[in-house]
Design a protein around this motif. Structure first.
Motif: not given
Length: 97
Positions: A1-20
């Motif tokens: 499954m492929k998903e695309e999301i658009v985030l601001k730079p700080d939100e992208a860092l939060e995504y990495v911290k929470s999901n990677v």
């Protein structure tokens, strides 16, 4: 499954911290650099009262096959896209200004 999301730079860092997680594949596109690799570690360190997100990657490549540490806080304003691939799904994070 492929998903695309658009985030601001700080939100992208939060995504990495929470999901990677370790052993995920992360593809960083910033400036003129494309750095795909297997995640060896995701570290959150405090420096001068600010959290820093540092990723250790084992790069995939024919010419470069090395381990690098990337402080995402240092490149967050240059990030264009982050690809996050796990066994279950692939997420493309597009960075908006």
């Amino acid at each position: 499954m492929k998903e695309e999301i658009v985030l601001k730079p700080d939100e992208a860092l939060e995504y990495v911290k929470s999901n990677v997680k370790k052993e995920d594949i992360l593809e960083l596109s910033y400036n003129r650099v494309f750095a795909p690799g297997e995640v060896l570690d995701v570290m959150v360190e405090k420096e001068f009262e600010e959290e820093e997100v540092i990723i250790s990657l084992h790069l995939n490549g024919d010419l470069v096959n090395d381990v690098v540490r990337v402080n995402l806080n240092n490149i967050k304003d240059d990030l264009l896209e982050i690809g996050h691939i796990t066994d279950e799904k692939e997420t493309i994070i597009v960075i908006e200004d």
